[in-house]
Design a protein around this motif. Sequence first.
Motif, mmCIF file in Angstrom:
data_model
loop_
_atom_site.group_PDB
_atom_site.id
_atom_site.type_symbol
_atom_site.label_atom_id
_atom_site.label_comp_id
_atom_site.label_asym_id
_atom_site.label_seq_id
_atom_site.Cartn_x
_atom_site.Cartn_y
_atom_site.Cartn_z
ATOM 1 N N TYR A 225 0.990 -1.310 -0.175
ATOM 2 C CA TYR A 225 -0.137 -0.009 0.092
ATOM 3 C C TYR A 225 1.044 1.365 0.080
ATOM 4 C CZ TYR A 225 -3.242 3.550 1.888
ATOM 5 O OH TYR A 225 -3.779 4.652 2.008
ATOM 6 N N ARG A 226 1.978 1.341 0.794
ATOM 7 C CA ARG A 226 2.702 2.313 0.964
ATOM 8 C C ARG A 226 3.605 2.638 -0.333
ATOM 9 N NH1 ARG A 226 4.934 1.994 7.294
ATOM 10 N NH2 ARG A 226 2.738 2.817 8.149
ATOM 11 N N GLN A 691 -5.399 5.132 -7.829
ATOM 12 C CA GLN A 691 -6.269 5.661 -6.770
ATOM 13 C C GLN A 691 -7.326 5.016 -6.420
ATOM 14 O OE1 GLN A 691 -6.839 9.376 -9.264
ATOM 15 N NE2 GLN A 691 -5.752 10.714 -7.662
ATOM 16 N N LEU A 694 -5.988 2.178 -4.162
ATOM 17 C CA LEU A 694 -5.823 2.707 -2.854
ATOM 18 C C LEU A 694 -6.985 3.068 -1.883
ATOM 19 C CD1 LEU A 694 -2.553 4.810 -3.878
ATOM 20 C CD2 LEU A 694 -2.720 2.796 -2.377
ATOM 21 N N GLN A 695 -8.077 3.677 -2.683
ATOM 22 C CA GLN A 695 -9.137 3.844 -1.891
ATOM 23 C C GLN A 695 -9.638 2.698 -1.380
ATOM 24 O OE1 GLN A 695 -11.830 6.074 -4.635
ATOM 25 N NE2 GLN A 695 -10.254 7.451 -4.899
ATOM 26 N N ALA A 697 -7.991 -0.130 -0.738
ATOM 27 C CA ALA A 697 -7.344 -0.628 0.311
ATOM 28 C C ALA A 697 -7.317 0.022 1.724
ATOM 29 C CB ALA A 697 -5.744 -0.917 -0.264
ATOM 30 N N GLY A 698 -7.433 1.611 1.425
ATOM 31 C CA GLY A 698 -7.303 2.384 2.614
ATOM 32 C C GLY A 698 -8.656 2.249 3.124
ATOM 33 N N ALA A 699 -9.945 1.800 2.666
ATOM 34 C CA ALA A 699 -11.059 1.741 3.102
ATOM 35 C C ALA A 699 -10.981 0.562 4.256
ATOM 36 C CB ALA A 699 -12.284 1.709 2.328
ATOM 37 N N GLY A 701 -8.882 -0.399 6.416
ATOM 38 C CA GLY A 701 -8.261 0.013 7.620
ATOM 39 C C GLY A 701 -7.141 -0.915 8.085
ATOM 40 N N LEU A 702 -6.282 -1.145 7.162
ATOM 41 C CA LEU A 702 -5.073 -2.103 7.226
ATOM 42 C C LEU A 702 -4.302 -1.903 8.381
ATOM 43 C CD1 LEU A 702 -3.737 -2.566 3.672
ATOM 44 C CD2 LEU A 702 -5.039 -4.141 4.954
ATOM 45 N N GLU A 703 -4.105 -0.816 8.900
ATOM 46 C CA GLU A 703 -3.068 -0.549 9.930
ATOM 47 C C GLU A 703 -3.676 -0.789 11.309
ATOM 48 O OE1 GLU A 703 0.286 2.490 8.515
ATOM 49 O OE2 GLU A 703 -1.806 2.798 7.930
ATOM 50 N N THR B 60 -4.145 4.042 7.400
ATOM 51 C CA THR B 60 -5.281 3.152 7.000
ATOM 52 C C THR B 60 -6.227 2.834 8.275
ATOM 53 O OG1 THR B 60 -3.764 1.585 6.871
ATOM 54 C CG2 THR B 60 -4.558 2.365 4.745
ATOM 55 N N LEU B 61 -7.045 3.453 8.529
ATOM 56 C CA LEU B 61 -8.013 3.211 9.683
ATOM 57 C C LEU B 61 -9.346 2.842 8.818
ATOM 58 C CD1 LEU B 61 -7.287 6.026 12.256
ATOM 59 C CD2 LEU B 61 -6.525 3.594 12.237
ATOM 60 N N GLN B 98 -8.913 9.979 2.179
ATOM 61 C CA GLN B 98 -9.857 8.983 2.474
ATOM 62 C C GLN B 98 -11.016 9.708 3.153
ATOM 63 O OE1 GLN B 98 -10.329 6.174 1.449
ATOM 64 N NE2 GLN B 98 -11.940 5.080 2.648
ATOM 65 N N ARG B 101 -13.035 11.847 0.886
ATOM 66 C CA ARG B 101 -13.967 11.070 -0.048
ATOM 67 C C ARG B 101 -15.015 10.514 0.637
ATOM 68 N NH1 ARG B 101 -10.076 7.206 -0.709
ATOM 69 N NH2 ARG B 101 -8.787 8.657 -2.266
ATOM 70 N N ARG B 135 6.440 10.619 4.792
ATOM 71 C CA ARG B 135 6.543 10.159 5.972
ATOM 72 C C ARG B 135 7.733 10.558 6.800
ATOM 73 N NH1 ARG B 135 5.699 5.970 2.747
ATOM 74 N NH2 ARG B 135 3.367 5.372 2.373
#
Lengths: 882, 377
Positions: A225-226, A691, A694-695, A697-699, A701-703, B60-61, B98, B101, B135
Motif C-alpha cells: 500500500y505504501r 487511486q 488505494l481507496q 485498500a485504505g477503506a 483500515g489495514l493498519e 489506514t483506519l 480518504q 472521499r 513519512r
Amino acid sequence: MKLTRLRIEQIRQFRTPLEIDSFAPGLNIFSGPNESGKSTIVRAIRAAFFERFKTQKVLDLLPWGDSAATPHIELDFEIGGVRHELNKSFLKSARCDLRKGAQHLTGEEAEHYLGQLLGFEFAAKGESKEQHWGIPGLLWIEQGSGQEIHQAVTFATDHLRSALQEELGAITSSSGDEILDAVQRWRAELLTATGKPRGPLADSLRQRDDLAEVIRDLDVQIATYRQQVDQLSAWQQEHARDERDRPWERLDQQRTDAAAKRAQLAEQERSLMADRQRLVDVEAQQAFVEERLAEIERSRQDLARRAVAQTEAEAVLTSARAQAQQLVTRQTELAAVVHSARTTHELARQIADQQRLTDQIKEVTTRQSLLAEQVATAERLHQEQAQRRAQAQALTIAAADLDGLRVCQQSLRENVIRQEAGATRLEFDLQAGVAVDFDGRTFMGATPHLLVRPAELNLPDVGRIRIAPGGADLSRLTQEAAALTEDMQRLLHRMDVASLEAAEQRHLAFQRLQQDLQEGTHALDRVAPKGLDALKIAHEEERVHLTELQAALQRITVPTTDGTTAALDEAKRVLDQALSDQAELRDQAEEAMRHRAVAQARWEAAQQECANVRSLLDDPAEQQRVQSAHRRLIEARAEVSVLCPRILAQQTALDEARPDVLDQDIERFRLSAMQVRQQYDERKKWIHQCQGQLQAAGAQGLEEHRDTQIIAHEAAVRRFDELERRANALDLLLQLLEAKRSALTLRLQAPLQRHLDHYLQLLFPGATLVIEDDLSPGLLARSNGRVHDSAPYDTLSFGAREQIGLISRLAYADLLKEAGRPTLIILDDVLVHSDPVRLAQMKRVLFDAAKRHQILLFTCRPADWVDMGVAVRPLDQFRRSV
Amino acid sequence: MKILHTADWQIGRQYSRFDSEDGAQLAAERYRVVERIAQLAQDRQVDAVLVSGDVFDSQTLKNLSIRRLFNSLSGYTGPWILLPGNHDAALAESIWTQARRLNAVPLNVHLALEPEIIPFVEAGFVVLTAPLTQRHTFADLTAWFDTAETPADLVRIGLAHGSVQGVLADDVDSPNPIAANRVQTARLDYLALGDWHGLKSIDPRTWYSGTPEQDRFKDNDAGHVLEVEIAGTGVEPIVTPHRLGRFRWQTRQTVLSVASDLDQLAQDLALLGEDDVLDLQVSGYADLAGRHRLLQLADATAAQVRAMSVDIASLNVLPTDADVVALNADGYLAEVITDLRERQAGGEDAVAREALTILAGLLMDRQPQAPEGAPSP
C-alpha cells in the motif's frame, strides 16, 4: 518369637490331646505320613492366632462326627524374653486367654494384642482370609503354596515397609505418589510422552504462529500500500510536469523542421536522378552503334570465308558424280550374270523332279500287287470260317444236358443191377409150345425171369397164381427206374438224339469243328491283322496314290538340253552368289547417289549464301548507314564526357547532406512525440487505477486491523509463554519427583536386598534378584559361565519359584527380625518339587536361617531331612492318651 | 486573539500490553478527550483550534474510526486546523484523502495538507503551516516561514510537527527536524508544535502541547492542551495548560527483599483509582506467603485501576524451612523442594521457579488449614 509348647485337643484327628513341649529355638522337624495330622497342627496354630474365638466358621476344626466337641489350643511362646501363654477354645465353650508375663488379657483384647504383635488383622466378619494374615501369611507356608508369593507379599507390604523404614529411619513421602500423579496428569495435558506440545499448549502455539502469519501478511499488504502511495505520488508529479511542459509539442516542431530540410534535398535528388537517366540513355545508344559497326565488319569477313567454302563444295560434288556413274555401269553387267544363272538352275530342278516321280511309281506299284494278294487270301479264309460257324451251330449241345444224360444212364444201370439182386427169380421151363402169360410177358420154353413186382400167373383152368417178390424195396427201385427213364427220354428229346452214344458222337464232332475255327482265325489274323476291311482300304489308298503319281509325271515336260546339264546343287550355288553380289552393288550404288545429292545441295547453298552476302555489302544504302553510325558514335562519346563529372559533383553534395539520417530524425521525432503522448495517457490511466486501488485498500483500515492483530498476537505469545513455562516446569518437576522417588525406593530396599542376596548366593552363586516396588521378587538374572539368563519370577519353573519364594520369605523374616518384630517360620511339606542338588542347597539356606529364627518344618519324608543336624521327630510320639 | 493548541491525538492507537477490554477503553478515551477539547474551545471562546500533527495514528483506519473523529469535533463550531504529522502525512493517498472521499470533514475543519498561509483577519492573526507530505523528511519544513510575507499587523503563528533540533532527547518519534530558532528567524509570535507527547516549552514562544490523553508509561506531563492568548504582534503569548487527560499512566518498580517491602507496595497501590493505568514490575525475593500475598494484591489492584500490566517473572520464590514444614512436604517431596530452591538460587531459573510454585500449590491444596483463595496453579 519362640514357640515353647503346643497342645491341641479335640481338633480333627486329635480327639485325644497332642502336646509338644520340647520346641528347639531353631529348626524343628516333625514327620508323619499323610493324614497323620501335620496340616492339622498348622491349621490349629493359624486358628489360634487368626480366628476370632467367637466365630462359628471354624467347624472344620471339629473331630469328625463330633459336633459337640470343643476344639482347644494352648500355645506357649516367648517374645523379647517375655513369656506368653495363649489358651483358645472355639465353638461350645469359646474363649481366649492370654497371659503375657504377669499380664492377663482375655477375649477380643487378647486377640487384638496378638494381631498387633505379630502383624496381622482379623476378619470383620466370619472366617479369617488370606488378606488378613499379614506377616504370618508370608512366613507360614501352607502345604503346596510355597511358590505363590505375590499375593502374600501384597498383604504384608505395609508391614514390611514399616519394618524397612524403622530400620532405615528414612521417611517416604506421605502424599508423594498423589503429587506425582497430579504432576504427571498436568504434564500430560500439555505435553506428549515424547515432550511435544499438545492440548492447550499446542493450541496456543498454533494460534501464536497463525497470528504471526496474519501480521506478516498484513505487513506485506501495508508495505505494498505504501509503495503504491509513493508510486502514485511520483506519477502525479510526472503528470503535472507533462501538463505544464507538453513535451510532445517540442518534438512535433523538431519533426517539422527536419521534414522541411528533407524536402530541399529531395529536389536535388530529382535533378541528379535525371542526369543519371540521361547518362544511361546515351551510353546505351553508344553501345548500340558500336555493336552495329562491329556487325558490318563481321559480314565482310564472312563473305571471304564463304567463297572458299563454295569452291570446296564444288570439288566434292564432281568426285561424287564420277563415283555414281561407275557403279551404275557395274550394275548392268551383274544383271546379265544373274539371268543366266537363274535359267540353268530351273532346268536342273525339273530333271530332278522327273527322276523322283518315276522312282515313286515303281515302289507304289509293287506294294499294291502285294496288297491285292492278301485281300484274296483273306476273303477265302473268311468264307471258310463262316461255313464252319454254321456247322458248329448245328452241332451245339448244352454241356449240362450231356452231363445229366450221362448221370441218368449210370443211375439206371445201377438200378437194374439192384433190381436183379432183389427180384424173385423165376425159372420157366415150359413145354414147348406152351406159352404162359406172366407179368405182362409171354414166356415160352425155358426162360428165367426176375420178378420185381407182384404178378399173377394164369394157369388156364387151373386158376391163377399170384407171385409177389419178397424184397421190400423192389417197388421203390422200380419207381426210381421209371423216373430215371423218363428224365433220360426228356433229355434225349431236347438234344434231338436217339441215345447217349449219339449225343457223345455229336459232341466230339462239335469239338473238332471248334479247333478248326480257332486255326482259321489265326490264319486270318496273320493275313489281315487289322481286319479284312482295313486291308481293303489300304489297298484302295495305294491304288489312288499310284494314279496321282502317274498324273504328275505326265505333267512334267523336260526341254531338250545340250546334255551337259549341271547338277542341281551347283546351279543353286551359282545363282545365290550372283544374287548376293547384285544386292551388295545396289547398296553401294544407293549410297553413292545419296552422297552425290548432298554434295549437290551443299554446293548450291554455298553458292547462294555467297551471293547474298555480296549483294548486301554492295548495297549503297548500307554504305550510307555505316557512315551515319560512325557519326553518332562520336556525338555520344562527347555527351558522356560532360555528364559524368556533373553527376559526381551532385552525388557528393547529397552524401554530405545525409538525407537517410534526416529521414531517421523525422521518424525519431515522430515516434518520440507519440511515445511521450502515450506515456502521458497511460500514466493518467494508471493514476486513476492506482487511486481506485488505494481507496479500496485504505477503506479496509489495514493498519488498524494490523494493530488489533498485534494485540491478539501478543496475548497469544503471553499465553503460549505461560503455558510453555508451566509445561517445562511440570516436566522438570516430574523428572525430579521420579528421580527422587526412585532413589528413595532403592535406598529403602537396600536392607531387604542385602538379606535376599545373602540367601540367593547360597542357592545361585553370582545371581541377582530384583525387588519390585511392592517388595516381591522380580527379575532373576543368573550367570552360568558365559551364558547370561534373566527371567521374571513368574516365568520360572514351579520348583524354582518355590525356592526363590522361600528365600524371599526368609529374607523378609531377617528384615522383620532386625526391626525387632517377632518371627516364626512354619513350613508345611515344602520343597517337595526340588531336585536333590537344589534341595541340598536349600537345606544350607534353611540351616542358616534357623540360626536366627525358629522354624517348624513338617514333612512326610523324614529321610530327606536327616542331615539337618536335628532330630526328625515323628508326630505320633506326642499324642497323649486321655 | 486566543487559540487552543493541541497535538498527537493518535486516533486509532491500540494498546497491546493490556487485557483487550481495557485496551478498548483506553482507545475510546482518545475520542472523548477530543470531545473535551471541543467543549473547552467552545467554553473559552477561542478563535481557532490548531492541531499540530498526528491526528491519526496511522494512514489506514476503518472508515468508522475516521467518521467518529470528525464527529467528536462537533462541540466546537469555530475553525479547526488539522495538520498532517508523520503518522498521518499528506501523501498522494492518505487518511485525509480518504476522509474527504467519505465527506466526513465538516466545513469548519480545515485540513492543512499543503504549506500555506491561513489568514484570520478579523481575529488578527495568520497561521503558517508546515505539513508533512512524506513519512519522513530530513529537511526543515518550517524553513519557508522565514520568507513568508504576511500583513504586518497580523500575529504570525507557525504550525508544525517534528523535533526541535538539539533540544529533545533521542527518543523522538521521527527525524523531521525543526530549527531551534525558527521563532526568531521567521518572526513568529508563536510556534505550535507536535510530536513530543509531553508538555514542553522550548522557549516562551515555542511549545509542544503534548498529547491530550496519555498513551505510554512516561512521566512527562502529558494530558494537556494549551490555551494561547496573544495581545498583538510582538507581544509574548500567555500560555495556559488545561489538563484534559483522564488516565494517568503509572509505573511501579519494586524490589522485594524484606516482608515490609510488600506492605509499602500495598499502601502505594491502595492510592490508585479507576483513572490509573498501571505497570507493575516486581522483582527480588519472596517466601510462599509473600508471593501469595503479592498475587492477591495484584488481583485486587487490577480490579481497582483502569488497566494494568504485571511482571513478576523475575521474582524469586523462596519457601522457607517453615514453609516446607507447613506444606507438610515429607520424604522425597522435601528433597525435590530443596533441589528446586537450590536451582533457583543458582541462577535465573524461571522453570525451577515455576515448578516450585506448582509444587507448593499442590501441597497447599492438600492442607486443610491452607488459607482461603490459595493460588491455584
